[in-house]
Design a protein around this motif. Structure first.
Motif, PDB file in Angstrom:
ATOM      1  N   ARG A  14       5.941  30.219  22.692  1.00 56.33           N
ATOM      2  CA  ARG A  14       5.500  28.867  23.047  1.00 56.33           C
ATOM      3  C   ARG A  14       6.490  27.818  22.538  1.00 56.33           C
ATOM      4  N   LYS A  15       7.028  28.033  21.342  1.00 58.17           N
ATOM      5  CA  LYS A  15       7.991  27.086  20.790  1.00 58.17           C
ATOM      6  C   LYS A  15       9.288  27.090  21.579  1.00 58.17           C
ATOM      7  N   MET A  16       9.761  28.298  21.953  1.00 53.23           N
ATOM      8  CA  MET A  16      11.007  28.372  22.712  1.00 53.23           C
ATOM      9  C   MET A  16      10.871  27.681  24.072  1.00 53.23           C
ATOM     10  N   GLU A  17       9.745  27.860  24.704  1.00 56.30           N
ATOM     11  CA  GLU A  17       9.557  27.296  26.044  1.00 56.30           C
ATOM     12  C   GLU A  17       9.038  25.862  25.955  1.00 56.30           C
ATOM     13  N   SER A  18       9.730  25.074  25.142  1.00 53.80           N
ATOM     14  CA  SER A  18       9.415  23.647  25.032  1.00 53.80           C
ATOM     15  C   SER A  18      10.692  22.851  25.243  1.00 53.80           C
ATOM     16  N   PHE A  19      10.539  21.640  25.755  1.00 55.45           N
ATOM     17  CA  PHE A  19      11.691  20.797  26.066  1.00 55.45           C
ATOM     18  C   PHE A  19      12.458  20.425  24.795  1.00 55.45           C
ATOM     19  N   SER A  20      11.762  20.161  23.710  1.00 56.07           N
ATOM     20  CA  SER A  20      12.433  19.754  22.462  1.00 56.07           C
ATOM     21  C   SER A  20      13.317  20.878  21.915  1.00 56.07           C
ATOM     22  N   GLU A  56      21.896  18.556  31.734  1.00 56.59           N
ATOM     23  CA  GLU A  56      22.053  19.998  31.453  1.00 56.59           C
ATOM     24  C   GLU A  56      20.744  20.590  30.938  1.00 56.59           C
ATOM     25  N   VAL A  57      20.040  19.861  30.086  1.00 52.60           N
ATOM     26  CA  VAL A  57      18.769  20.351  29.540  1.00 52.60           C
ATOM     27  C   VAL A  57      17.724  20.462  30.646  1.00 52.60           C
ATOM     28  N   LYS A  58      17.661  19.470  31.502  1.00 51.05           N
ATOM     29  CA  LYS A  58      16.682  19.516  32.586  1.00 51.05           C
ATOM     30  C   LYS A  58      16.978  20.667  33.549  1.00 51.05           C
ATOM     31  N   SER A  59      18.231  20.909  33.831  1.00 47.39           N
ATOM     32  CA  SER A  59      18.594  22.031  34.716  1.00 47.39           C
ATOM     33  C   SER A  59      18.183  23.357  34.101  1.00 47.39           C
ATOM     34  N   PHE A  60      18.428  23.505  32.809  1.00 42.40           N
ATOM     35  CA  PHE A  60      18.054  24.737  32.124  1.00 42.40           C
ATOM     36  C   PHE A  60      16.537  24.914  32.133  1.00 42.40           C
ATOM     37  N   CYS A  61      15.787  23.840  31.855  1.00 36.59           N
ATOM     38  CA  CYS A  61      14.323  23.922  31.839  1.00 36.59           C
ATOM     39  C   CYS A  61      13.779  24.252  33.229  1.00 36.59           C
ATOM     40  N   LYS A  63      15.319  25.947  35.523  1.00 38.76           N
ATOM     41  CA  LYS A  63      15.664  27.340  35.804  1.00 38.76           C
ATOM     42  C   LYS A  63      14.753  28.295  35.050  1.00 38.76           C
ATOM     43  N   LYS A  64      14.352  27.962  33.851  1.00 36.79           N
ATOM     44  CA  LYS A  64      13.517  28.835  33.017  1.00 36.79           C
ATOM     45  C   LYS A  64      12.029  28.487  33.140  1.00 36.79           C
ATOM     46  N   LYS A  65      11.695  27.564  34.049  1.00 38.65           N
ATOM     47  CA  LYS A  65      10.310  27.166  34.293  1.00 38.65           C
ATOM     48  C   LYS A  65       9.654  26.575  33.045  1.00 38.65           C
ATOM     49  N   ILE A  66      10.386  25.703  32.387  1.00 32.76           N
ATOM     50  CA  ILE A  66       9.886  25.017  31.199  1.00 32.76           C
ATOM     51  C   ILE A  66       9.489  23.608  31.612  1.00 32.76           C
ATOM     52  N   PRO A  67       8.303  23.136  31.270  1.00 32.00           N
ATOM     53  CA  PRO A  67       7.862  21.798  31.684  1.00 32.00           C
ATOM     54  C   PRO A  67       8.732  20.700  31.084  1.00 32.00           C
ATOM     55  N   ILE A  68       9.064  19.707  31.914  1.00 34.13           N
ATOM     56  CA  ILE A  68       9.878  18.568  31.488  1.00 34.13           C
ATOM     57  C   ILE A  68       8.963  17.367  31.302  1.00 34.13           C
ATOM     58  N   PRO A  69       8.948  16.749  30.124  1.00 35.51           N
ATOM     59  CA  PRO A  69       8.026  15.618  29.895  1.00 35.51           C
ATOM     60  C   PRO A  69       8.500  14.361  30.616  1.00 35.51           C
ATOM     61  N   GLN A 113       9.085   8.825  25.059  1.00 37.42           N
ATOM     62  CA  GLN A 113       9.756  10.124  24.956  1.00 37.42           C
ATOM     63  C   GLN A 113      11.272   9.940  24.996  1.00 37.42           C
ATOM     64  N   GLU A 114      11.728   9.037  25.837  1.00 31.10           N
ATOM     65  CA  GLU A 114      13.168   8.815  25.972  1.00 31.10           C
ATOM     66  C   GLU A 114      13.747   8.274  24.660  1.00 31.10           C
ATOM     67  N   HIS A 115      13.025   7.376  23.990  1.00 35.17           N
ATOM     68  CA  HIS A 115      13.487   6.841  22.708  1.00 35.17           C
ATOM     69  C   HIS A 115      13.493   7.936  21.642  1.00 35.17           C
ATOM     70  N   HIS A 116      12.524   8.787  21.657  1.00 36.94           N
ATOM     71  CA  HIS A 116      12.448   9.868  20.668  1.00 36.94           C
ATOM     72  C   HIS A 116      13.641  10.823  20.814  1.00 36.94           C
ATOM     73  N   TYR A 117      13.928  11.247  22.025  1.00 36.48           N
ATOM     74  CA  TYR A 117      14.998  12.235  22.207  1.00 36.48           C
ATOM     75  C   TYR A 117      16.389  11.611  22.132  1.00 36.48           C
ATOM     76  N   ARG A 118      16.539  10.405  22.631  1.00 35.40           N
ATOM     77  CA  ARG A 118      17.882   9.808  22.637  1.00 35.40           C
ATOM     78  C   ARG A 118      18.229   9.171  21.290  1.00 35.40           C
ATOM     79  N   VAL A 119      17.305   8.380  20.726  1.00 37.48           N
ATOM     80  CA  VAL A 119      17.615   7.639  19.490  1.00 37.48           C
ATOM     81  C   VAL A 119      17.325   8.476  18.243  1.00 37.48           C
ATOM     82  N   ASP A 120      16.075   8.973  18.134  1.00 40.19           N
ATOM     83  CA  ASP A 120      15.683   9.672  16.909  1.00 40.19           C
ATOM     84  C   ASP A 120      16.257  11.076  16.796  1.00 40.19           C
ATOM     85  N   THR A 121      16.715  11.641  17.903  1.00 39.98           N
ATOM     86  CA  THR A 121      17.266  13.000  17.850  1.00 39.98           C
ATOM     87  C   THR A 121      18.765  12.998  18.124  1.00 39.98           C
ATOM     88  N   PHE A 122      19.166  12.596  19.302  1.00 38.63           N
ATOM     89  CA  PHE A 122      20.569  12.668  19.711  1.00 38.63           C
ATOM     90  C   PHE A 122      21.457  11.760  18.865  1.00 38.63           C
TER      91      PHE A 122
END
Length: 793
Positions: free
Chosen positions: A523-529, A586-591, A593-599, A620-629
């Motif tokens: 379940r953890k692997m098949e997550s967008f984060s 790239e992340v969205k393409s991978f998700c 392809k692997k049938k992982i839900p995109i938020p 969500q965009e602020h979390h992934y772009r600012v707080d993570t990337f």
């Protein structure tokens, strides 16, 4: 009878009177003699008692003196390089004095030719005197000269002769009269103490002149067979050393089926060479078989001594740096590896292994010639108050300390986990995935079989193509705790084997009777984060891993390393400013392809590890772009600026320390060399300091521009990374294994020196190794003399 007649005694009476008188005299004489005898006996008893007391005192003094003698010889402890600090020969027990003298003769006199000799009364010692007097030694600590042969073979009865006590004990420092009077008069007299000591040294070195040799004279054929045995044993030992194999076996008896590598190879050698078989079996005395463990160690030690001579000659009087690190071996013993870095006569940067302990004195390397020291950053090494680098800087302020660049780079990557808690959780889950999917042989087999099926499907559908070296059998790799370069391999394997890993974790979850964490990991692997963190860290680690690999090269210099760091920071800044959109795509393409839900990136979520009740919501965009990337990349760039800008500022201070260079006169030679480099065609292909130094030596521009070449050497010899030390630890793990965990440190040091310096080891002259082996101890048989050269009339 008249009165007159009465006064005169008769003859009889007179005789009686004489007899009585004589008896009284005799008794008096007897009493005097008896009293004299009594006095004599008393005196004798007193003298005897005093003699016994003096003899007892003398015996006590001799016993106390004998107890003060050194009875066990340790070459590393008792063979001191500096002649001013040596232990006198008479301090050693007579049984080991020959061993001490032999060790000193093998080492030779201490002649620090590159030392900056201090002045005394406006005079100083001259290195050219070493060429005129081969017996001459110089003490760096005391600043005085000694005689090598007088120290070893002096005679106490001749101490009053000129120069003997001075050159053997107190030291000579009258430099004004040294060349004209002091040195010549010390060795001028033919029968003087110096020439007698030198004659004793020559006789001591020549084993053929000893009394035992004259009693046991061997034939030429006897000596030739001895040479065959020594050569065969040396050939076998060199092969085993080069391959890192063990010498001895568990059972070395004649009936054993496996007597160990050394004896088994010797039997193999004898079957294929009749000369060797005859030398070992037919004409071999029991005290010269050349197969004992002591002989094996002596042969290895002789090879190590020859390698040390080559390294010592290669370093010469050059400036150098040291790289030091510590690690535990298989027997939980702390081992310290010392590597020396210098620029050789061809202008090439060379790193050589010195030993498993502080061995600068053994190689005659002065702290005054030290210009750099590199460690991994441990407190006992880099400490500002009590660390090793501080102690060395107290003796030599020019010994600049460089924290290993590769280690600092690893610390930069580690800073990501401390700045972003989401990445800390991410790497914890990565370790759990690797452990769960490959913790047993059954799970590994399932993973390999599933991955092989995936590869065959992709080959059939044309998604991938076959080729040489492609799609090899692989498995998940556990990430290392100290080497963050291994995390790149782990993440790359998870990305490549994604489908196989997910299937195996699902199978583990279904097969387990009790509840397991495998299902939660799926379940953890098949997550967008998880996918976003994996893709981001792959990009970052690929950038830093290239730099890490370049920093670990032996010929890397600090100027080029600083340039590479600028390139890495530029790439990271480019990734920060322009890399978000490509990464998200790239992340969205991978998700997909692997049938992982995109938020939905516009959805509101609380900040990481915060409650929704706080009302602090972000998209969500602020979390992934600012707080993570951005947070991860900014943490890396900030840490790199903090660590490596400090190195840059310290380097400027380092170059300002050199008082031997007049900084006001540097600009003019540099400008001349720059114009010369632009004009000469040979220098146009030089793009770094390393190739420039080599080309300067080839074209003899190092002589024309000595100041420029000196500055280039300073930049080249500064340490960049301790990768060579880590390679030495890897070699130690190959040699000292679980089955060989009781070997001594001296035996281990000799084996590692020969194993690491294979280039020098393979080029050793066999005859020189035999000579060193023969001179290391008083052998039962001599090697045959070399044939005489024919006369040319």
């Amino acid at each position: 009878m008249s009165v007159g007649s009465r006064s005169r005694p008769s003859t009889h009476e007179s005789q009686i009177g004489v007899a009585v008188e004589s008896e009284e005299i005799h008794q008096e004489l007897v009493s005097q003699v008896e009293s004299t005898h009594a006095e004599v006996r008393t005196l004798v008893r007193t003298e005897h008692a005093q003699a016994q007391t003096g003899q007892a005192e003398t015996q006590d003094e001799e016993e106390s003196a004998s107890t003060d003698l050194i009875r066990e010889f340790d070459a590393d402890l008792h063979i001191i390089v500096d002649p001013g600090c040596r232990i006198a020969i008479d301090r050693f027990h007579p049984n080991i004095r020959d061993e001490v003298k032999r060790a000193y003769l093998l080492k030779g006199p201490t002649q620090p030719r590159g030392h900056a000799f201090p002045k005394k009364n406006r005079r100083c010692f001259r290195a050219a005197w070493f060429d005129d007097y081969d017996w001459l030694e110089y003490s760096v600590l005391k600043g005085v000269a000694y005689c090598f042969y007088c120290f070893l073979f002096r005679r106490e009865a001749e101490h009053e002769k000129f120069g003997h006590d001075v050159f053997s004990k107190t030291g000579y420092d009258n430099w004004k009269n040294a060349a004209n009077r002091g040195f010549p008069e010390h060795c001028r007299a033919v029968y003087g103490c110096h020439n007698k000591a030198r004659k004793c040294a020559d006789d001591f070195s020549n084993q053929r002149t000893s009394i035992s040799r004259k009693i046991e004279s061997n034939t030429i054929d006897y000596e030739k067979r001895y040479k065959v045995r020594v050569t065969a044993a040396l050939d076998i030992a060199r092969f085993l050393i080069a391959q890192g194999h063990a010498f001895r076996g568990h059972d070395e008896s004649a009936t054993s089926l496996n007597k160990g590598n050394f004896l088994e190879m010797l039997d193999w050698y004898k079957k294929r060479n009749n000369e060797v078989r005859a030398a070992f079996d037919d004409w071999c005395p029991k005290n010269a078989k050349m197969t004992s463990p002591e002989i094996q160690k002596a042969l290895t030690e002789s090879c190590a001594k020859e390698i040390s001579k080559v390294i010592k000659d290669e370093i010469g009087d050059n400036l150098f740096s040291v790289l030091i690190d510590e690690s535990r071996d298989i027997s939980i013993a702390e081992q310290m590896v010392v590597i020396v870095r210098f620029v050789n006569k061809d202008g090439m940067v060379v790193e050589r292994f010195l030993g498993l302990k502080h061995m600068l004195a053994k190689y005659g390397l002065s702290i005054a010639r030290l210009r750099g020291q590199g460690y991994d950053g441990a407190s006992n090494m880099r400490g500002e108050f009590n660390g090793l680098q501080k102690q060395i800087r107290d003796e030599n302020p020019y010994a600049f300390y460089v924290h290993c660049f590769a280690h600092q780079l690893q610390l930069v990557i580690v800073s990501v986990t401390s700045s972003c808690s989401s990445f800390d959780d991410f790497f914890n889950y990565v370790s759990l995935i690797v452990t769960s999917a490959s913790s047993s042989c059954k799970r590994k087999d399932k993973l390999n079989a599933t991955h092989q099926e995936e590869i065959l499907k992709k080959l059939e559908t044309g998604e991938i193509f076959s080729g040489k070296g492609k799609h090899q059998r692989t498995n998940l790799v556990r990430p290392g705790e100290t080497r963050w370069g291994s995390h790149l391999t782990t993440l790359a394997r998870i990305e490549t084997m994604w489908n196989s890993v997910v299937k195996v974790l699902s199978m583990i979850h279904e097969d387990e009777r009790n509840t397991s964490r495998a299902g939660g990991l799926v379940r953890k692997m098949e997550s967008f984060s998880f996918v976003l963190n994996m893709k981001l860290m792959l990009k970052v680690l690929r950038i830093t891993n290239e730099l890490s690999q370049l920093l670990q090269r032996k010929d890397q210099n600090i100027v080029q390393a600083m340039s590479l760091l600028v390139d890495v920071k530029t790439r990271l800044m480019s990734l920060r400013n322009e890399g978000w959109e490509p990464l998200l795509h790239e992340v969205k393409s991978f998700c997909t392809k692997k049938k992982i839900p995109i938020p939905n990136m516009d959805d509101s979520i609380p900040r990481w590890r915060r409650s929704r009740l706080d009302g602090n919501l972000i998209t969500q965009e602020h979390h992934y772009r600012v707080d993570t990337f951005l947070a991860a990349i900014d943490a890396i760039i900030t840490e790199m600026d903090h660590r490596f800008n400090e190195v840059s500022s310290e380097l400027l201070v380092f170059f300002s320390y050199f008082s031997d260079l007049d900084r006001s006169n540097i600009r003019d030679p540099l400008e001349k060399f720059i114009l010369h480099r632009r004009r000469v065609e040979q220098f146009k292909a030089c793009h770094d300091f390393g190739s420039l130094a080599i080309q300067m030596v080839k074209s003899e521009r190092d002589i024309a521009f000595p100041i420029v070449y000196h500055l280039i050497k300073l930049g080249l010899l500064l340490p960049v990374a301790t990768a060579t030390v880590e390679r030495a630890f890897s070699a130690m793990n190959i040699i000292k294994t679980y089955l060989r965990n009781k070997m001594s440190d001296e035996w281990l040091n000799d084996l590692i020196l020969c194993y690491i310096e294979k280039e020098i080891f393979r080029g050793l002259d066999e005859s020189e190794v035999r000579k060193t082996f023969q001179a290391s101890k008083n052998r039962a048989i001599d090697l045959p003399r070399p044939p005489r050269r024919p006369r040319h009339d």
